[in-house]
Scaffold this motif. Structure first.
Motif, PDB file in Angstrom:
ATOM      1  N   HIS A 294       0.912  -1.238   0.058  1.00 52.97           N
ATOM      2  CA  HIS A 294      -0.122  -0.026  -0.045  1.00 52.97           C
ATOM      3  C   HIS A 294       0.738   1.182   0.048  1.00 52.97           C
ATOM      4  O   HIS A 294       0.730   2.057   0.630  1.00 52.97           O
ATOM      5  CB  HIS A 294      -1.114  -0.096   1.159  1.00 52.97           C
ATOM      6  CG  HIS A 294      -1.938  -1.343   1.331  1.00 52.97           C
ATOM      7  ND1 HIS A 294      -2.590  -1.678   0.418  1.00 52.97           N
ATOM      8  CD2 HIS A 294      -1.458  -2.343   2.476  1.00 52.97           C
ATOM      9  CE1 HIS A 294      -3.255  -2.859   0.704  1.00 52.97           C
ATOM     10  NE2 HIS A 294      -2.367  -3.135   1.784  1.00 52.97           N
ATOM     11  N   LEU A 295       1.961   1.028  -0.686  1.00 48.42           N
ATOM     12  CA  LEU A 295       2.685   2.391  -0.688  1.00 48.42           C
ATOM     13  C   LEU A 295       2.676   3.328  -2.302  1.00 48.42           C
ATOM     14  O   LEU A 295       3.034   4.198  -2.420  1.00 48.42           O
ATOM     15  CB  LEU A 295       4.295   1.696  -0.740  1.00 48.42           C
ATOM     16  CG  LEU A 295       4.672   1.190   0.712  1.00 48.42           C
ATOM     17  CD1 LEU A 295       6.051   0.582   0.612  1.00 48.42           C
ATOM     18  CD2 LEU A 295       4.913   2.390   1.532  1.00 48.42           C
ATOM     19  N   ILE A 296       2.037   2.672  -3.220  1.00 49.97           N
ATOM     20  CA  ILE A 296       1.876   3.400  -4.419  1.00 49.97           C
ATOM     21  C   ILE A 296       0.422   3.274  -4.840  1.00 49.97           C
ATOM     22  O   ILE A 296      -0.143   2.386  -4.515  1.00 49.97           O
ATOM     23  CB  ILE A 296       2.720   3.088  -5.525  1.00 49.97           C
ATOM     24  CG1 ILE A 296       2.472   1.432  -6.036  1.00 49.97           C
ATOM     25  CG2 ILE A 296       4.455   2.845  -5.081  1.00 49.97           C
ATOM     26  CD1 ILE A 296       2.941   0.974  -7.430  1.00 49.97           C
ATOM     27  N   TYR A 297      -0.088   4.155  -5.816  1.00 49.20           N
ATOM     28  CA  TYR A 297      -1.193   3.957  -6.571  1.00 49.20           C
ATOM     29  C   TYR A 297      -1.254   3.883  -7.816  1.00 49.20           C
ATOM     30  O   TYR A 297      -0.321   4.716  -8.564  1.00 49.20           O
ATOM     31  CB  TYR A 297      -2.251   5.025  -5.956  1.00 49.20           C
ATOM     32  CG  TYR A 297      -2.595   5.067  -4.680  1.00 49.20           C
ATOM     33  CD1 TYR A 297      -3.608   4.278  -3.868  1.00 49.20           C
ATOM     34  CD2 TYR A 297      -1.835   5.799  -3.743  1.00 49.20           C
ATOM     35  CE1 TYR A 297      -3.701   4.147  -2.686  1.00 49.20           C
ATOM     36  CE2 TYR A 297      -2.208   5.798  -2.162  1.00 49.20           C
ATOM     37  CZ  TYR A 297      -3.050   4.865  -1.651  1.00 49.20           C
ATOM     38  OH  TYR A 297      -3.235   4.872  -0.416  1.00 49.20           O
ATOM     39  N   ASN A 298      -1.524   2.838  -8.708  1.00 49.53           N
ATOM     40  CA  ASN A 298      -1.409   2.819  -9.953  1.00 49.53           C
ATOM     41  C   ASN A 298      -2.710   3.350 -10.846  1.00 49.53           C
ATOM     42  O   ASN A 298      -3.737   2.760 -10.341  1.00 49.53           O
ATOM     43  CB  ASN A 298      -1.241   1.216 -10.384  1.00 49.53           C
ATOM     44  CG  ASN A 298       0.060   0.777 -10.028  1.00 49.53           C
ATOM     45  OD1 ASN A 298       1.084   1.527 -10.116  1.00 49.53           O
ATOM     46  ND2 ASN A 298       0.124  -0.130  -9.257  1.00 49.53           N
ATOM     47  N   CYS A 299      -2.718   4.351 -11.535  1.00 54.81           N
ATOM     48  CA  CYS A 299      -3.976   4.909 -12.244  1.00 54.81           C
ATOM     49  C   CYS A 299      -3.683   4.736 -13.789  1.00 54.81           C
ATOM     50  O   CYS A 299      -2.640   4.890 -14.363  1.00 54.81           O
ATOM     51  CB  CYS A 299      -4.038   6.293 -11.884  1.00 54.81           C
ATOM     52  SG  CYS A 299      -4.275   6.769 -10.073  1.00 54.81           S
ATOM     53  N   LYS A 300      -4.912   4.546 -14.370  1.00 48.42           N
ATOM     54  CA  LYS A 300      -5.140   4.406 -15.939  1.00 48.42           C
ATOM     55  C   LYS A 300      -5.047   5.651 -16.621  1.00 48.42           C
ATOM     56  O   LYS A 300      -4.618   5.712 -17.830  1.00 48.42           O
ATOM     57  CB  LYS A 300      -5.992   3.456 -16.133  1.00 48.42           C
ATOM     58  CG  LYS A 300      -6.189   2.788 -17.498  1.00 48.42           C
ATOM     59  CD  LYS A 300      -5.028   1.865 -17.936  1.00 48.42           C
ATOM     60  CE  LYS A 300      -5.096   1.283 -19.209  1.00 48.42           C
ATOM     61  NZ  LYS A 300      -4.032   0.233 -19.439  1.00 48.42           N
ATOM     62  N   ASP A 301      -5.696   6.720 -15.918  1.00 52.30           N
ATOM     63  CA  ASP A 301      -5.856   8.024 -16.658  1.00 52.30           C
ATOM     64  C   ASP A 301      -5.805   9.149 -15.572  1.00 52.30           C
ATOM     65  O   ASP A 301      -5.677   9.003 -14.595  1.00 52.30           O
ATOM     66  CB  ASP A 301      -7.093   7.911 -17.286  1.00 52.30           C
ATOM     67  CG  ASP A 301      -8.283   7.735 -16.159  1.00 52.30           C
ATOM     68  OD1 ASP A 301      -8.535   8.483 -15.155  1.00 52.30           O
ATOM     69  OD2 ASP A 301      -9.248   6.548 -16.545  1.00 52.30           O
ATOM     70  N   GLY A 302      -5.633  10.264 -16.332  1.00 50.89           N
ATOM     71  CA  GLY A 302      -5.440  11.621 -15.727  1.00 50.89           C
ATOM     72  C   GLY A 302      -6.506  11.991 -14.758  1.00 50.89           C
ATOM     73  O   GLY A 302      -6.202  12.496 -13.581  1.00 50.89           O
ATOM     74  N   ILE A 303      -7.530  11.541 -14.913  1.00 49.65           N
ATOM     75  CA  ILE A 303      -8.835  11.770 -13.821  1.00 49.65           C
ATOM     76  C   ILE A 303      -8.651  11.193 -12.758  1.00 49.65           C
ATOM     77  O   ILE A 303      -8.973  11.492 -11.376  1.00 49.65           O
ATOM     78  CB  ILE A 303     -10.206  11.528 -14.492  1.00 49.65           C
ATOM     79  CG1 ILE A 303     -10.581  12.299 -15.753  1.00 49.65           C
ATOM     80  CG2 ILE A 303     -11.487  11.832 -13.540  1.00 49.65           C
ATOM     81  CD1 ILE A 303     -11.712  12.208 -16.720  1.00 49.65           C
ATOM     82  N   SER A 304      -8.184  10.002 -12.788  1.00 50.20           N
ATOM     83  CA  SER A 304      -8.011   9.018 -11.618  1.00 50.20           C
ATOM     84  C   SER A 304      -7.005   9.597 -10.795  1.00 50.20           C
ATOM     85  O   SER A 304      -6.653   9.548  -9.512  1.00 50.20           O
ATOM     86  CB  SER A 304      -7.534   7.566 -12.033  1.00 50.20           C
ATOM     87  OG  SER A 304      -8.837   7.211 -12.692  1.00 50.20           O
ATOM     88  N   VAL A 305      -6.069  10.173 -11.682  1.00 48.71           N
ATOM     89  CA  VAL A 305      -4.950  10.675 -10.708  1.00 48.71           C
ATOM     90  C   VAL A 305      -5.101  11.785  -9.943  1.00 48.71           C
ATOM     91  O   VAL A 305      -4.688  12.033  -8.954  1.00 48.71           O
ATOM     92  CB  VAL A 305      -3.556  11.058 -11.816  1.00 48.71           C
ATOM     93  CG1 VAL A 305      -2.339  12.037 -11.066  1.00 48.71           C
ATOM     94  CG2 VAL A 305      -2.937   9.876 -12.520  1.00 48.71           C
ATOM     95  N   LEU A 306      -5.863  12.660 -10.716  1.00 44.93           N
ATOM     96  CA  LEU A 306      -6.461  13.836  -9.933  1.00 44.93           C
ATOM     97  C   LEU A 306      -6.978  13.657  -8.721  1.00 44.93           C
ATOM     98  O   LEU A 306      -6.960  14.182  -7.619  1.00 44.93           O
ATOM     99  CB  LEU A 306      -7.016  14.785 -10.737  1.00 44.93           C
ATOM    100  CG  LEU A 306      -6.273  15.522 -11.839  1.00 44.93           C
ATOM    101  CD1 LEU A 306      -7.190  16.392 -12.746  1.00 44.93           C
ATOM    102  CD2 LEU A 306      -5.284  16.420 -11.214  1.00 44.93           C
ATOM    103  N   SER A 307      -7.853  12.757  -8.835  1.00 54.15           N
ATOM    104  CA  SER A 307      -8.566  12.125  -7.391  1.00 54.15           C
ATOM    105  C   SER A 307      -8.052  11.808  -6.593  1.00 54.15           C
ATOM    106  O   SER A 307      -8.101  12.082  -5.307  1.00 54.15           O
ATOM    107  CB  SER A 307      -9.698  11.038  -8.232  1.00 54.15           C
ATOM    108  OG  SER A 307     -10.583  10.555  -7.006  1.00 54.15           O
ATOM    109  N   LYS A 308      -6.987  10.884  -6.590  1.00 54.22           N
ATOM    110  CA  LYS A 308      -6.044  10.157  -5.914  1.00 54.22           C
ATOM    111  C   LYS A 308      -5.263  11.231  -5.162  1.00 54.22           C
ATOM    112  O   LYS A 308      -4.845  11.197  -4.061  1.00 54.22           O
ATOM    113  CB  LYS A 308      -5.204   8.894  -6.342  1.00 54.22           C
ATOM    114  CG  LYS A 308      -4.192   8.441  -5.519  1.00 54.22           C
ATOM    115  CD  LYS A 308      -4.938   7.649  -4.062  1.00 54.22           C
ATOM    116  CE  LYS A 308      -6.227   6.922  -4.758  1.00 54.22           C
ATOM    117  NZ  LYS A 308      -6.774   6.125  -3.390  1.00 54.22           N
TER     118      LYS A 308
END
Length: 372
Positions: A294-308
């Motif tokens: 639980h040290l990183i977050y893998n996101c598929k798109d820019g929207i998910s990145v902003l949310s995280k």
């Protein structure tokens, strides 16, 4: 022993630098060849590691194939003169080919699955010619009878606590104080062979990300490719050999990079990664870093990145929490440098022992050669 190491990427310098120093301290001779790519040679100079320049970064698949061909000839010529016992590289066709041609031993490191690349050219032209495939326990691919698996990450060769202590004076270089919150953003160029058909954050994503981060902290950008004029004011003002110090003290790291995402996790810095590799065929180390530690977050798109990013920046004790999450990883994962020293110094017995009893690695790196 006489050892030849070829380096084609900045991450390779960090992977092998402590190994080089340790082996030289033990009386072995190491010859380094290096590709003129990104900051490879700059890092080698900063670490006072002598090298022979071989090859230069090109663009496009045809230029890459042309470069690989010329590198083969150069490495063979250099190896014939140096007469190494073992040649090492990271999924490196030149070292594998030279070793096979000269009747030497080739150890090839890889931490990614061939399935993730749309065109796994390097795997195809390297692995059949190598003697040992050194990989990680998290890799979701069976490399067969040549494989040796170690419970570590390649980045722990340089960032294991036995190898690295962050130096806070890097903050002064960037005009910061220990009380300042800052975000480090990394953009990659997507020009490597394994990046063909892949991509990361769009220009629109990058603008939105920087606007979001600026609301709560200073923003610094590290980029493989030239920055657009509007991003110049965010350019990271530190030398590349100080990157890990700076990454350690960052409040958050956001990137479409592979290696630096892992480095952030190992340093206890929350990391958000976004590129087209994310998904069902993602690399095993990124799956493990997210789902087990639980040290990183893998996101598929820019929207998910902003949310995280928004979610993480709301936390007041982000770094404290990540330091806590990091501890189980450091207890479970090995000092990769110590393992490589043991493997190479004791080859071929070490290879046979690991194939027969892979669990022996858990007895600890100190039992594998007394590396301090």
């Amino acid at each position: 022993m006489r050892i030849l190491i070829d380096m084609g990427h900045p991450a390779h310098v960090h992977l092998f630098k402590n190994f080089i120093w340790e082996m030289e301290k033990r009386g072995h001779r190491v010859l380094v060849t290096a590709r003129d790519k990104d900051v490879v040679t700059q890092l080698l100079k900063a670490y006072n590691i002598p090298y022979i320049p071989v090859g230069k970064k090109g663009t496009g698949s045809l230029n890459l194939i042309k470069e690989w061909t010329f590198r083969d000839f150069d490495i063979i010529r250099i190896a014939r003169k140096f007469n190494p016992d073992i040649l090492l590289g990271v999924l490196n066709p030149a070292t594998a080919h030279a070793a096979r041609l000269l009747g030497k031993v080739s150890v090839t490191f890889t931490d990614s699955e061939p399935e993730i690349a749309k065109y796994p050219i390097a795997d195809t032209i390297t692995l059949p010619f190598t003697d040992v495939i050194l990989t990680l326990s998290s890799v979701q691919h069976d490399y067969g009878e040549k494989e040796v698996r170690v419970n570590s990450y390649k980045e722990l060769a340089s960032l294991h606590p036995l190898r690295f202590s962050p130096n806070p004076d890097v903050l002064n270089i960037a005009g910061l104080t220990p009380e300042d919150d800052y975000a480090l953003v990394r953009f990659v160029a997507w020009g490597a062979y394994h990046d063909m058909g892949q991509g990361g954050l769009t220009l629109e994503d990058k603008h939105a990300l920087i606007r979001e981060l600026e609301q709560s902290c200073r923003v610094f950008i590290s980029s493989e490719s030239p920055l657009p004029p509007e991003f110049e004011k965010y350019r990271l003002p530190i030398p590349p050999e100080r990157m890990h110090d700076f990454l350690h003290y960052a409040k958050i790291f956001v990137s479409d990079s592979q290696t630096m995402t892992t480095e952030a996790a190992l340093l206890g810095t929350p990391a958000v990664r976004c590129n087209s590799f994310v998904g069902k065929n993602d690399m095993g180390n990124f799956v493990e870093l997210e789902e087990r530690y639980h040290l990183i977050y893998n996101c598929k798109d820019g929207i998910s990145v902003l949310s995280k990013v928004r979610e993480l920046l709301l936390s007041s004790d982000l770094k404290t929490e990540w330091a806590r999450r990091r501890e189980p990883l450091l207890q479970e994962k090995m000092d990769l440098t110590a393992f490589m020293v043991w493997l190479v110094e004791n080859y071929p017995q070490s290879f046979a022992e690991m194939r027969e009893h892979p669990e022996m690695q858990y007895s600890g790196a100190s039992a594998m050669g007394g590396v301090s």
